[in-house]
Write a protein that holds these residues in place. Structure first.
Motif, PDB file in Angstrom:
ATOM      1  N   SER A  12      24.611  21.087  15.592  1.00  0.00           N
ATOM      2  CA  SER A  12      23.299  21.340  16.197  1.00  0.00           C
ATOM      3  C   SER A  12      23.418  21.305  17.726  1.00  0.00           C
ATOM      4  O   SER A  12      24.217  20.538  18.271  1.00  0.00           O
ATOM      5  CB  SER A  12      22.318  20.248  15.747  1.00  0.00           C
ATOM      6  OG  SER A  12      21.152  20.272  16.539  1.00  0.00           O
ATOM      7  N   TRP A  13      22.571  22.111  18.374  1.00  0.00           N
ATOM      8  CA  TRP A  13      22.514  22.058  19.842  1.00  0.00           C
ATOM      9  C   TRP A  13      22.047  20.686  20.329  1.00  0.00           C
ATOM     10  O   TRP A  13      22.315  20.294  21.459  1.00  0.00           O
ATOM     11  CB  TRP A  13      21.555  23.142  20.370  1.00  0.00           C
ATOM     12  CG  TRP A  13      22.074  24.519  20.161  1.00  0.00           C
ATOM     13  CD1 TRP A  13      21.574  25.477  19.317  1.00  0.00           C
ATOM     14  CD2 TRP A  13      23.221  25.113  20.791  1.00  0.00           C
ATOM     15  NE1 TRP A  13      22.339  26.614  19.375  1.00  0.00           N
ATOM     16  CE2 TRP A  13      23.344  26.422  20.275  1.00  0.00           C
ATOM     17  CE3 TRP A  13      24.149  24.680  21.722  1.00  0.00           C
ATOM     18  CZ2 TRP A  13      24.366  27.293  20.676  1.00  0.00           C
ATOM     19  CZ3 TRP A  13      25.168  25.535  22.117  1.00  0.00           C
ATOM     20  CH2 TRP A  13      25.264  26.812  21.593  1.00  0.00           C
ATOM     21  N   SER A  14      21.353  19.955  19.469  1.00  0.00           N
ATOM     22  CA  SER A  14      20.791  18.658  19.881  1.00  0.00           C
ATOM     23  C   SER A  14      21.796  17.519  19.765  1.00  0.00           C
ATOM     24  O   SER A  14      21.516  16.413  20.223  1.00  0.00           O
ATOM     25  CB  SER A  14      19.569  18.339  19.013  1.00  0.00           C
ATOM     26  OG  SER A  14      19.964  18.060  17.679  1.00  0.00           O
TER      27      SER A  14
ATOM     28  N   CYS B 147      17.836  17.247  15.644  1.00  0.00           N
ATOM     29  CA  CYS B 147      16.668  18.127  15.795  1.00  0.00           C
ATOM     30  C   CYS B 147      16.395  18.845  14.473  1.00  0.00           C
ATOM     31  O   CYS B 147      17.301  19.384  13.853  1.00  0.00           O
ATOM     32  CB  CYS B 147      16.929  19.158  16.893  1.00  0.00           C
ATOM     33  SG  CYS B 147      15.517  20.237  17.219  1.00  0.00           S
TER      34      CYS B 147
ATOM     35  N   ILE C 264      13.540  20.995  14.198  1.00  0.00           N
ATOM     36  CA  ILE C 264      12.456  21.938  14.476  1.00  0.00           C
ATOM     37  C   ILE C 264      12.647  23.234  13.670  1.00  0.00           C
ATOM     38  O   ILE C 264      11.692  23.763  13.113  1.00  0.00           O
ATOM     39  CB  ILE C 264      12.359  22.190  15.999  1.00  0.00           C
ATOM     40  CG1 ILE C 264      11.745  20.939  16.641  1.00  0.00           C
ATOM     41  CG2 ILE C 264      11.542  23.441  16.308  1.00  0.00           C
ATOM     42  CD1 ILE C 264      11.701  20.935  18.133  1.00  0.00           C
ATOM     43  N   CYS C 265      13.866  23.724  13.592  1.00  0.00           N
ATOM     44  CA  CYS C 265      14.132  24.932  12.786  1.00  0.00           C
ATOM     45  C   CYS C 265      14.696  24.506  11.430  1.00  0.00           C
ATOM     46  O   CYS C 265      15.379  23.491  11.336  1.00  0.00           O
ATOM     47  CB  CYS C 265      15.151  25.833  13.466  1.00  0.00           C
ATOM     48  SG  CYS C 265      14.782  26.184  15.187  1.00  0.00           S
TER      49      CYS C 265
ATOM     50  N   CYS D 276      19.598  25.275  12.184  1.00  0.00           N
ATOM     51  CA  CYS D 276      19.882  25.374  13.628  1.00  0.00           C
ATOM     52  C   CYS D 276      20.701  26.632  13.911  1.00  0.00           C
ATOM     53  O   CYS D 276      21.569  27.005  13.114  1.00  0.00           O
ATOM     54  CB  CYS D 276      20.645  24.128  14.089  1.00  0.00           C
ATOM     55  SG  CYS D 276      20.853  24.064  15.887  1.00  0.00           S
ATOM     56  N   SER D 277      20.451  27.260  15.047  1.00  0.00           N
ATOM     57  CA  SER D 277      21.166  28.486  15.418  1.00  0.00           C
ATOM     58  C   SER D 277      22.586  28.194  15.911  1.00  0.00           C
ATOM     59  O   SER D 277      23.356  29.109  16.161  1.00  0.00           O
ATOM     60  CB  SER D 277      20.394  29.224  16.514  1.00  0.00           C
ATOM     61  OG  SER D 277      20.281  28.381  17.641  1.00  0.00           O
TER      62      SER D 277
ATOM     63  N   CYS E 168      19.984  28.031  21.381  1.00  0.00           N
ATOM     64  CA  CYS E 168      18.862  27.281  20.804  1.00  0.00           C
ATOM     65  C   CYS E 168      17.598  28.150  20.876  1.00  0.00           C
ATOM     66  O   CYS E 168      17.309  28.745  21.912  1.00  0.00           O
ATOM     67  CB  CYS E 168      18.669  25.986  21.589  1.00  0.00           C
ATOM     68  SG  CYS E 168      17.185  25.071  21.129  1.00  0.00           S
ATOM     69  N   ARG E 169      16.853  28.192  19.774  1.00  0.00           N
ATOM     70  CA  ARG E 169      15.652  29.045  19.733  1.00  0.00           C
ATOM     71  C   ARG E 169      14.514  28.467  20.578  1.00  0.00           C
ATOM     72  O   ARG E 169      13.692  29.199  21.110  1.00  0.00           O
ATOM     73  CB  ARG E 169      15.149  29.171  18.291  1.00  0.00           C
ATOM     74  CG  ARG E 169      16.095  29.908  17.386  1.00  0.00           C
ATOM     75  CD  ARG E 169      15.496  30.046  15.978  1.00  0.00           C
ATOM     76  NE  ARG E 169      16.511  30.501  15.052  1.00  0.00           N
ATOM     77  CZ  ARG E 169      17.191  29.703  14.225  1.00  0.00           C
ATOM     78  NH1 ARG E 169      16.931  28.409  14.204  1.00  0.00           N
ATOM     79  NH2 ARG E 169      18.120  30.196  13.426  1.00  0.00           N
ATOM     80  N   PHE E 170      14.437  27.146  20.685  1.00  0.00           N
ATOM     81  CA  PHE E 170      13.309  26.502  21.389  1.00  0.00           C
ATOM     82  C   PHE E 170      13.820  25.395  22.315  1.00  0.00           C
ATOM     83  O   PHE E 170      13.564  24.198  22.075  1.00  0.00           O
ATOM     84  CB  PHE E 170      12.331  25.903  20.367  1.00  0.00           C
ATOM     85  CG  PHE E 170      11.827  26.875  19.353  1.00  0.00           C
ATOM     86  CD1 PHE E 170      10.911  27.853  19.705  1.00  0.00           C
ATOM     87  CD2 PHE E 170      12.268  26.813  18.030  1.00  0.00           C
ATOM     88  CE1 PHE E 170      10.438  28.758  18.760  1.00  0.00           C
ATOM     89  CE2 PHE E 170      11.807  27.711  17.085  1.00  0.00           C
ATOM     90  CZ  PHE E 170      10.893  28.686  17.445  1.00  0.00           C
TER      91      PHE E 170
ATOM     92  N   MET F  75      13.326  21.349  21.774  1.00  0.00           N
ATOM     93  CA  MET F  75      14.455  20.692  21.106  1.00  0.00           C
ATOM     94  C   MET F  75      14.392  19.169  21.294  1.00  0.00           C
ATOM     95  O   MET F  75      14.007  18.686  22.345  1.00  0.00           O
ATOM     96  CB  MET F  75      15.764  21.216  21.702  1.00  0.00           C
ATOM     97  CG  MET F  75      16.991  20.615  21.070  1.00  0.00           C
ATOM     98  SD  MET F  75      18.476  21.312  21.795  1.00  0.00           S
ATOM     99  CE  MET F  75      18.720  20.192  23.140  1.00  0.00           C
TER     100      MET F  75
HETATM  101  S1  SF4 Z   1      15.161  23.879  18.271  1.00  0.00           S
HETATM  102 FE1  SF4 Z   1      16.130  24.884  16.499  1.00  0.00          FE
HETATM  103  S2  SF4 Z   1      17.945  25.917  17.373  1.00  0.00           S
HETATM  104 FE2  SF4 Z   1      17.274  24.380  18.898  1.00  0.00          FE
HETATM  105  S3  SF4 Z   1      18.460  22.505  18.452  1.00  0.00           S
HETATM  106 FE3  SF4 Z   1      16.519  22.345  17.308  1.00  0.00          FE
HETATM  107  S4  SF4 Z   1      16.989  23.158  15.274  1.00  0.00           S
HETATM  108 FE4  SF4 Z   1      18.634  23.882  16.668  1.00  0.00          FE
END
Ligand code: SF4
Length: 178
Positions: free
Chosen positions: A45-47, A119, A121-122, A125-126, A132-134, A138
């Motif tokens: 994950s980006w997080s 994270c 949120i999605c 995860c991308s 990261c989409r958001f 995040m």
């Molecule tokens: S907002 Fe989405 S893409 Fe960005 S870290 Fe969180 S899960 Fe991943």
């Protein structure tokens, strides 16, 4: 400005308390726990580490802040194997923290919310194929930033453990003075 502690309690957290964020420490030992991948989110994950930055980078980011509030959700369990109430409390904590982080970001756009867990949120995860989409939404975890949660609880004057048949989830938000 709204009192962040009062706001947290209104949202529904069990406990909330302010702390001095200037003494926060990111520890290599906590990063080692991430690397051991017990939560299966390391490098997913980006997080999370390594994408969220080195210990030096997360330390530098946290040290831009002077104030913090720790928020907690404590579950009352029937016994040590009460997965149902553990899961329910985790979901409740995450949902409350999404609301809290969103409201704190409206009040103080450059604050730094640090959640419990990766994270979510999605749905997926991308990472690592796409950005990261958001990035503005995040949520990295306290552990991802190298914080020992029990140490931050002590700094805030709150307990890390509220006794037998309880389980507590903790998150925090950091912001700048003035
Ligand atoms: S907002 Fe989405 S893409 Fe960005 S870290 Fe969180 S899960 Fe991943």
């Amino acid at each position: 400005m709204r009192d962040p502690v009062q706001l947290a309690l209104e949202i529904g957290f069990s406990h909330a308390a302010a702390f001095d964020a200037t003494n926060l420490r990111a520890l290599d030992e906590v990063r080692d726990m991430c690397r051991s991948d017990r939560c299966r989110r390391y490098d997913k994950s980006w997080s999370c580490p390594p994408a969220c930055g080195t210990i030096e980078e997360t330390t530098a980011r946290m040290h831009a802040y002077q104030l913090g509030v720790l928020v907690q959700t404590t579950a009352e369990l029937e016994d040590d194997f009460d997965v149902e109430h553990m899961t329910e409390a985790e979901k409740r904590h995450k949902a409350h923290f999404m609301t809290y982080a969103r409201q704190m970001r409206l009040i103080m756009p450059d604050c730094l919310p640090l959640s419990a867990g990766s994270c979510s949120i999605c749905k997926s995860c991308s990472y690592p194929g796409k950005p990261c989409r958001f990035p503005g939404k995040m949520l990295s975890s306290m552990e991802a930033y190298g914080l020992l949660v029990s140490e931050v609880c002590t700094m805030a004057g709150l307990k890390y453990y509220y006794g037998p048949k309880t389980l507590t989830y903790s998150s925090c938000v950091l912001w700048k003075e003035g």
